[in-house]
Enzyme design. Structure first.
Site, PDB file in Angstrom:
ATOM      1  N   ASP A 166      47.007  50.185  30.161  1.00  0.00           N
ATOM      2  CA  ASP A 166      47.933  49.155  30.638  1.00  0.00           C
ATOM      3  C   ASP A 166      48.721  49.720  31.816  1.00  0.00           C
ATOM      4  O   ASP A 166      48.808  50.941  31.986  1.00  0.00           O
ATOM      5  CB  ASP A 166      48.895  48.742  29.516  1.00  0.00           C
ATOM      6  CG  ASP A 166      49.440  47.323  29.691  1.00  0.00           C
ATOM      7  OD1 ASP A 166      49.016  46.437  28.937  1.00  0.00           O
ATOM      8  OD2 ASP A 166      50.266  47.111  30.593  1.00  0.00           O
TER       9      ASP A 166
ATOM     10  N   ASP B  44      45.323  50.729  35.987  1.00  0.00           N
ATOM     11  CA  ASP B  44      45.301  49.594  36.905  1.00  0.00           C
ATOM     12  C   ASP B  44      43.850  49.154  37.002  1.00  0.00           C
ATOM     13  O   ASP B  44      43.019  49.842  37.610  1.00  0.00           O
ATOM     14  CB  ASP B  44      45.840  50.011  38.275  1.00  0.00           C
ATOM     15  CG  ASP B  44      45.738  48.910  39.325  1.00  0.00           C
ATOM     16  OD1 ASP B  44      45.173  47.829  39.038  1.00  0.00           O
ATOM     17  OD2 ASP B  44      46.208  49.137  40.456  1.00  0.00           O
ATOM     18  N   VAL B  45      43.518  48.031  36.391  1.00  0.00           N
ATOM     19  CA  VAL B  45      42.112  47.638  36.276  1.00  0.00           C
ATOM     20  C   VAL B  45      41.475  47.298  37.618  1.00  0.00           C
ATOM     21  O   VAL B  45      40.250  47.191  37.706  1.00  0.00           O
ATOM     22  CB  VAL B  45      41.922  46.462  35.291  1.00  0.00           C
ATOM     23  CG1 VAL B  45      42.355  46.856  33.884  1.00  0.00           C
ATOM     24  CG2 VAL B  45      42.663  45.209  35.764  1.00  0.00           C
TER      25      VAL B  45
ATOM     26  N   ASN C 277      40.357  43.235  28.122  1.00  0.00           N
ATOM     27  CA  ASN C 277      41.321  42.225  27.696  1.00  0.00           C
ATOM     28  C   ASN C 277      42.348  41.889  28.771  1.00  0.00           C
ATOM     29  O   ASN C 277      42.941  40.818  28.749  1.00  0.00           O
ATOM     30  CB  ASN C 277      42.036  42.739  26.434  1.00  0.00           C
ATOM     31  CG  ASN C 277      43.193  41.859  26.015  1.00  0.00           C
ATOM     32  OD1 ASN C 277      43.016  40.782  25.469  1.00  0.00           O
ATOM     33  ND2 ASN C 277      44.410  42.331  26.283  1.00  0.00           N
TER      34      ASN C 277
ATOM     35  N   TYR D 224      42.244  31.020  38.106  1.00  0.00           N
ATOM     36  CA  TYR D 224      42.015  31.503  36.742  1.00  0.00           C
ATOM     37  C   TYR D 224      40.684  30.978  36.203  1.00  0.00           C
ATOM     38  O   TYR D 224      39.886  31.729  35.629  1.00  0.00           O
ATOM     39  CB  TYR D 224      43.169  31.062  35.842  1.00  0.00           C
ATOM     40  CG  TYR D 224      43.112  31.638  34.445  1.00  0.00           C
ATOM     41  CD1 TYR D 224      43.554  32.936  34.202  1.00  0.00           C
ATOM     42  CD2 TYR D 224      42.636  30.896  33.373  1.00  0.00           C
ATOM     43  CE1 TYR D 224      43.505  33.470  32.924  1.00  0.00           C
ATOM     44  CE2 TYR D 224      42.583  31.419  32.099  1.00  0.00           C
ATOM     45  CZ  TYR D 224      43.021  32.710  31.876  1.00  0.00           C
ATOM     46  OH  TYR D 224      42.964  33.234  30.608  1.00  0.00           O
TER      47      TYR D 224
ATOM     48  N   LYS E 288      37.301  33.246  35.126  1.00  0.00           N
ATOM     49  CA  LYS E 288      36.747  33.277  33.777  1.00  0.00           C
ATOM     50  C   LYS E 288      35.316  32.735  33.733  1.00  0.00           C
ATOM     51  O   LYS E 288      34.507  33.192  32.921  1.00  0.00           O
ATOM     52  CB  LYS E 288      37.657  32.506  32.819  1.00  0.00           C
ATOM     53  CG  LYS E 288      39.046  33.135  32.655  1.00  0.00           C
ATOM     54  CD  LYS E 288      38.967  34.589  32.184  1.00  0.00           C
ATOM     55  CE  LYS E 288      40.337  35.172  31.906  1.00  0.00           C
ATOM     56  NZ  LYS E 288      40.273  36.578  31.429  1.00  0.00           N
TER      57      LYS E 288
ATOM     58  N   THR F 204      50.965  33.363  22.438  1.00  0.00           N
ATOM     59  CA  THR F 204      51.491  34.595  23.027  1.00  0.00           C
ATOM     60  C   THR F 204      52.310  34.216  24.252  1.00  0.00           C
ATOM     61  O   THR F 204      52.240  33.076  24.748  1.00  0.00           O
ATOM     62  CB  THR F 204      50.366  35.549  23.461  1.00  0.00           C
ATOM     63  OG1 THR F 204      49.642  34.952  24.547  1.00  0.00           O
ATOM     64  CG2 THR F 204      49.411  35.847  22.312  1.00  0.00           C
TER      65      THR F 204
END
Length: 259
Positions: free
Chosen positions: A37, A60-61, A87, A153, A157, A188
């Site tokens: 994360d 850092d993805v 995730n 977004y 996806k 969430t």
């Protein structure tokens, strides 16, 4: 024997609502967990809470070198990497395409899509060294249909679906399975609080009342499916998509009046 004894799992976005649920569950099932994360404070706190068999690594993805460091950290700490959970993700402030700026578009795709691509690219050799394993990409029901005002977004996806299936074909002979989970509206902060720069949250546009199962999902609902797909119980499943949305995509569950 627990399902993930002697296995090491790397979860990106591991401090968030779904991510922390995944981390805790893998750990409870015996796994060594690596929490990836950008939030070092929360990540270190979660690792300290879990204690043994837990490590935090700042990840850092969008940065390939950061991915390389995270995979190295997993192998150095625990000897191997067996499961990757992609995730980490962000949402865009709701806006029509005409009013969506390119910087927003690029940021969402960079994290949600490129981050997943880099994870597969960098983790695959480590999974191969471990003689196989599993990758599970967390997508969204928005990757299964169009959704107004969320073009970046949605596009990210949808693309994760194709990336997952391609990776499944490329890695299957190395005993590495790659699957996708498509959560619906999960309770969430990701969907209950507005994205940066927004005034409305995704949850504001959805009432669970018409769903066949009329409630919001819980992170634990997604986690239970994830544990199955990452485990040996799913050893003949790859390139597949699993929807967990309480019936959201089915349309409204119309109720007849009774006399």
């Amino acid at each position: 024997m627990r399902r993930f004894d002697d296995q090491t799992v790397l979860v990106t976005g591991g401090t968030g609502g779904q991510g922390s649920s995944h981390v805790r569950a893998f750990h409870a099932e015996g796994a060594n967990v690596v929490i990836g994360d950008i939030d070092a404070e929360r990540g270190a706190a979660l690792a300290a809470e879990l204690g043994t068999r837990a490590r935090f690594t700042r990840l850092d993805v969008t940065d390939e070198s950061s991915w390389s460091a995270a995979v190295l950290a997993a192998e150095s700490a625990f000897g191997a990497l067996n499961v990757l959970v992609n995730n980490a993700g962000v949402q865009n402030p709701p806006a029509p395409i005409e009013k969506t700026d390119q910087a927003t578009w690029s940021r969402i795709l960079d994290i949600n899509l490129t981050g997943t691509f880099l994870g597969i690219k960098v983790a695959a050799p480590a999974l191969r060294r471990a003689t196989g394993g599993a990758i599970v990409n967390i997508a969204s029901t928005m990757g299964l249909g169009g959704t107004a005002h969320y073009a970046p977004y949605v596009a990210s996806k949808w693309a994760v679906r194709g990336l997952t299936q391609t990776a499944a074909l490329e890695l299957g002979r190395d005993h590495i399975r790659v699957n996708t989970i498509h959560p619906g509206v999960i309770a969430t902060s990701f969907i209950q609080e507005p994205a940066a720069g927004a005034t409305a949250a995704i949850a504001d546009f959805y009432s669970p009342e018409p769903f066949a199962i009329p409630r919001l999902g819980e992170p634990s609902d997604v986690t239970r499916l994830l544990l199955f797909l990452a485990s040996s119980e799913a050893s003949f499943i790859t390139g597949s998509e699993y929807v967990i949305d309480g019936g959201l995509l089915l349309g409204p569950a119309l109720q007849m009046e009774t006399a």
